[in-house]
Design a protein around this motif. Structure first.
Motif, PDB file in Angstrom:
ATOM      1  N   VAL A 177      35.756  34.659  32.607  1.00 42.95           N
ATOM      2  CA  VAL A 177      36.672  35.611  31.972  1.00 42.95           C
ATOM      3  C   VAL A 177      37.282  36.481  33.069  1.00 42.95           C
ATOM      4  CG1 VAL A 177      36.869  37.562  30.392  1.00 42.95           C
ATOM      5  CG2 VAL A 177      35.411  35.627  29.790  1.00 42.95           C
ATOM      6  N   PRO A 178      38.553  36.317  33.353  1.00 45.89           N
ATOM      7  CA  PRO A 178      39.181  37.113  34.415  1.00 45.89           C
ATOM      8  C   PRO A 178      39.118  38.612  34.118  1.00 45.89           C
ATOM      9  CG  PRO A 178      40.605  35.296  33.743  1.00 45.89           C
ATOM     10  CD  PRO A 178      39.490  35.356  32.744  1.00 45.89           C
ATOM     11  N   MET A 179      38.966  39.394  35.163  1.00 44.97           N
ATOM     12  CA  MET A 179      38.934  40.841  34.998  1.00 44.97           C
ATOM     13  C   MET A 179      40.213  41.354  34.334  1.00 44.97           C
ATOM     14  SD  MET A 179      38.057  43.710  37.911  1.00 44.97           S
ATOM     15  CE  MET A 179      39.535  43.343  38.868  1.00 44.97           C
ATOM     16  N   SER A 180      41.312  40.654  34.571  1.00 45.69           N
ATOM     17  CA  SER A 180      42.586  41.073  33.980  1.00 45.69           C
ATOM     18  C   SER A 180      42.555  41.016  32.460  1.00 45.69           C
ATOM     19  CB  SER A 180      43.727  40.196  34.506  1.00 45.69           C
ATOM     20  OG  SER A 180      43.525  38.838  34.163  1.00 45.69           O
ATOM     21  N   TRP A 181      41.724  40.121  31.910  1.00 42.20           N
ATOM     22  CA  TRP A 181      41.625  40.057  30.446  1.00 42.20           C
ATOM     23  C   TRP A 181      41.041  41.348  29.876  1.00 42.20           C
ATOM     24  CZ3 TRP A 181      39.808  34.602  28.411  1.00 42.20           C
ATOM     25  CH2 TRP A 181      40.692  33.626  28.882  1.00 42.20           C
ATOM     26  N   ALA A 182      40.062  41.907  30.580  1.00 41.76           N
ATOM     27  CA  ALA A 182      39.462  43.161  30.129  1.00 41.76           C
ATOM     28  C   ALA A 182      40.495  44.279  30.147  1.00 41.76           C
ATOM     29  CB  ALA A 182      38.263  43.521  30.999  1.00 41.76           C
ATOM     30  N   LEU A 183      41.328  44.295  31.182  1.00 42.93           N
ATOM     31  CA  LEU A 183      42.381  45.307  31.270  1.00 42.93           C
ATOM     32  C   LEU A 183      43.428  45.100  30.180  1.00 42.93           C
ATOM     33  CD1 LEU A 183      42.766  45.302  35.148  1.00 42.93           C
ATOM     34  CD2 LEU A 183      41.638  47.049  33.757  1.00 42.93           C
ATOM     35  N   ASP A 184      43.754  43.837  29.893  1.00 46.65           N
ATOM     36  CA  ASP A 184      44.697  43.534  28.820  1.00 46.65           C
ATOM     37  C   ASP A 184      44.161  44.031  27.477  1.00 46.65           C
ATOM     38  OD1 ASP A 184      46.356  42.289  30.636  1.00 46.65           O
ATOM     39  OD2 ASP A 184      45.690  40.261  30.130  1.00 46.65           O
ATOM     40  N   LEU A 185      42.878  43.793  27.237  1.00 47.84           N
ATOM     41  CA  LEU A 185      42.263  44.213  25.975  1.00 47.84           C
ATOM     42  C   LEU A 185      42.257  45.729  25.847  1.00 47.84           C
ATOM     43  CD1 LEU A 185      40.737  43.669  23.361  1.00 47.84           C
ATOM     44  CD2 LEU A 185      38.631  43.407  24.713  1.00 47.84           C
ATOM     45  N   LEU A 186      41.897  46.410  26.923  1.00 45.90           N
ATOM     46  CA  LEU A 186      41.884  47.874  26.904  1.00 45.90           C
ATOM     47  C   LEU A 186      43.281  48.417  26.626  1.00 45.90           C
ATOM     48  CD1 LEU A 186      40.245  50.516  27.456  1.00 45.90           C
ATOM     49  CD2 LEU A 186      41.035  50.334  29.819  1.00 45.90           C
ATOM     50  N   PRO A 198      18.888  42.949  35.735  1.00 44.66           N
ATOM     51  CA  PRO A 198      18.286  44.157  35.151  1.00 44.66           C
ATOM     52  C   PRO A 198      19.271  45.327  35.064  1.00 44.66           C
ATOM     53  CG  PRO A 198      16.714  43.106  36.616  1.00 44.66           C
ATOM     54  CD  PRO A 198      18.004  42.341  36.768  1.00 44.66           C
ATOM     55  N   ASP A 199      20.092  45.511  36.089  1.00 47.23           N
ATOM     56  CA  ASP A 199      21.057  46.604  36.061  1.00 47.23           C
ATOM     57  C   ASP A 199      22.112  46.384  34.973  1.00 47.23           C
ATOM     58  OD1 ASP A 199      19.816  48.006  38.055  1.00 47.23           O
ATOM     59  OD2 ASP A 199      21.205  47.409  39.637  1.00 47.23           O
ATOM     60  N   CYS A 200      22.571  45.150  34.832  1.00 47.12           N
ATOM     61  CA  CYS A 200      23.582  44.861  33.818  1.00 47.12           C
ATOM     62  C   CYS A 200      23.005  45.028  32.410  1.00 47.12           C
ATOM     63  CB  CYS A 200      24.119  43.447  33.996  1.00 47.12           C
ATOM     64  SG  CYS A 200      25.262  43.260  35.397  1.00 47.12           S
ATOM     65  N   LEU A 215      36.364  51.245  29.377  1.00 51.44           N
ATOM     66  CA  LEU A 215      36.065  50.000  30.075  1.00 51.44           C
ATOM     67  C   LEU A 215      35.261  50.311  31.325  1.00 51.44           C
ATOM     68  CD1 LEU A 215      36.408  46.995  30.911  1.00 51.44           C
ATOM     69  CD2 LEU A 215      38.657  47.628  31.847  1.00 51.44           C
ATOM     70  N   THR A 216      34.137  49.611  31.485  1.00 48.31           N
ATOM     71  CA  THR A 216      33.317  49.738  32.688  1.00 48.31           C
ATOM     72  C   THR A 216      33.367  48.428  33.458  1.00 48.31           C
ATOM     73  OG1 THR A 216      31.797  51.309  31.645  1.00 48.31           O
ATOM     74  CG2 THR A 216      30.998  50.147  33.591  1.00 48.31           C
ATOM     75  N   LEU A 217      33.835  48.483  34.703  1.00 43.33           N
ATOM     76  CA  LEU A 217      33.849  47.327  35.585  1.00 43.33           C
ATOM     77  C   LEU A 217      32.655  47.393  36.520  1.00 43.33           C
ATOM     78  CD1 LEU A 217      37.640  47.262  36.558  1.00 43.33           C
ATOM     79  CD2 LEU A 217      36.492  45.893  34.800  1.00 43.33           C
ATOM     80  N   VAL A 218      31.946  46.276  36.644  1.00 44.12           N
ATOM     81  CA  VAL A 218      30.750  46.224  37.482  1.00 44.12           C
ATOM     82  C   VAL A 218      31.018  45.315  38.670  1.00 44.12           C
ATOM     83  CG1 VAL A 218      28.285  45.717  37.575  1.00 44.12           C
ATOM     84  CG2 VAL A 218      29.298  46.615  35.461  1.00 44.12           C
ATOM     85  N   LYS A 219      31.074  45.900  39.853  1.00 41.89           N
ATOM     86  CA  LYS A 219      31.371  45.154  41.074  1.00 41.89           C
ATOM     87  C   LYS A 219      30.335  44.061  41.307  1.00 41.89           C
ATOM     88  CE  LYS A 219      33.561  44.840  45.179  1.00 41.89           C
ATOM     89  NZ  LYS A 219      35.006  44.566  45.311  1.00 41.89           N
ATOM     90  N   GLY A 220      30.813  42.816  41.421  1.00 42.68           N
ATOM     91  CA  GLY A 220      29.931  41.706  41.757  1.00 42.68           C
ATOM     92  C   GLY A 220      29.212  41.064  40.591  1.00 42.68           C
ATOM     93  N   ALA A 221      29.309  41.617  39.391  1.00 36.63           N
ATOM     94  CA  ALA A 221      28.608  41.027  38.241  1.00 36.63           C
ATOM     95  C   ALA A 221      29.333  39.771  37.780  1.00 36.63           C
ATOM     96  CB  ALA A 221      28.514  42.036  37.104  1.00 36.63           C
ATOM     97  N   GLY A 276      32.272  42.201  34.439  1.00 39.46           N
ATOM     98  CA  GLY A 276      31.941  42.000  35.837  1.00 39.46           C
ATOM     99  C   GLY A 276      33.163  41.587  36.635  1.00 39.46           C
ATOM    100  N   THR A 277      33.268  42.047  37.868  1.00 36.26           N
ATOM    101  CA  THR A 277      34.427  41.696  38.702  1.00 36.26           C
ATOM    102  C   THR A 277      34.311  40.294  39.284  1.00 36.26           C
ATOM    103  OG1 THR A 277      33.474  42.606  40.736  1.00 36.26           O
ATOM    104  CG2 THR A 277      34.735  44.129  39.330  1.00 36.26           C
ATOM    105  N   ALA A 278      33.105  39.706  39.275  1.00 35.95           N
ATOM    106  CA  ALA A 278      32.910  38.361  39.832  1.00 35.95           C
ATOM    107  C   ALA A 278      32.755  37.318  38.726  1.00 35.95           C
ATOM    108  CB  ALA A 278      31.689  38.342  40.749  1.00 35.95           C
TER     109      ALA A 278
END
Length: 249
Positions: free
Chosen positions: A199-208, A231-233, A218-224, A193-195
């Motif tokens: 866990v900062p979003m940058s960590w997900a990018l580092d891992l990828l 339910p959407d998540c 990697l799927t980023l979800v705006k506002g999650a 989630g971007t929100a």
């Protein structure tokens, strides 16, 4: 009905297991979370509807398992997860790791890749004891941790304070995954989630960027946020597991 596994060093690991077809799905919970959380129960229901084998469990010091939380560390919980996968499942498994569970899943991928059919992470937090807690502590808290062996941090979720121990930090350094090669020879889906305030979003990018594999997204979800439990998540988690299973069937 909760069952118990005699785990490493006599620890009693509480678990729920549903029979079904393979590859099975194993949920790996987060730091101070348990197998009664929204994502774990949603996935269990999802697996039953699909006729898919499913396992959820509590690390030692969490939920219904034995031990005190503050006595544990990453190595203990990784050993618990290894025992659960090895002793309570058959064949290859798709791991779904939430937050710290993402780190545990990466450790399992590194040590028993032959038992994994795929990996889905939700707000994965690899190496968080070092790059999160230790890196974020001011000098006074670092000194207190080293001298007293523990510090207490307020919880943002209204629970009792987090107790962070010197052992947790030092043991975490023995289980880092971003400081060495991290091959993923199976389908991998990272969800973030971007929100997310934990866990900062940058960590997900580092891992990828750090992990290697031919089928990794990697799927980023705006506002999650970190809970990733709307339910959407939840539907996205199910879709990611479905996609991984479709590629290994």
């Amino acid at each position: 009905m909760t069952q118990f596994l005699e785990g490493p060093q006599g620890r009693r690991i509480a678990y729920h297991r549903s029979e079904g077809t393979g590859p099975g799905v194993v949920f790996l919970g987060g730091f101070r979370s348990d197998m009664q959380g929204t994502k774990a129960l949603w996935l269990e229901d999802w697996a039953r509807k699909c006729g898919r084998a499913f396992l959820r469990f509590d690390y030692s010091g969490h939920g219904e398992s034995s031990g005190a939380f503050e006595d544990g560390a990453i190595g203990d919980w990784f050993a618990d997860a290894t025992a659960a996968v090895q002793k309570l499942t058959e064949g290859r498994q798709v791991l779904v790791g939430s937050s710290m569970g993402g780190w545990i899943g990466l450790l399992l991928a590194r040590t028993i890749p032959e038992r994994l059919a795929g990996l889905v992470t939700v707000a994965a937090a690899p190496d968080f004891t070092e790059r999160g807690y230790w890196a974020g502590f001011p000098e006074a808290e670092r000194a207190a941790l080293l001298e007293q062996g523990r510090v207490e941090l307020p919880s943002e979720y209204g629970d009792a304070p987090y107790v962070i121990t010197r052992r947790l930090i030092e043991d975490g350094r023995d289980h880092l995954v971003l400081d060495q090669p991290l091959p993923m020879p199976f389908p991998v889906r990272f969800l973030q989630g971007t929100a997310d305030a934990d866990v900062p979003m940058s960590w997900a990018l580092d891992l990828l960027d750090h992990a290697t594999g031919e089928d990794m997204r990697l799927t980023l979800v705006k506002g999650a946020d970190h809970r990733f439990s709307t339910p959407d998540c939840l539907a996205l988690i199910g879709a990611a597991v479905d996609e991984v299973l479709a590629r290994v069937a």
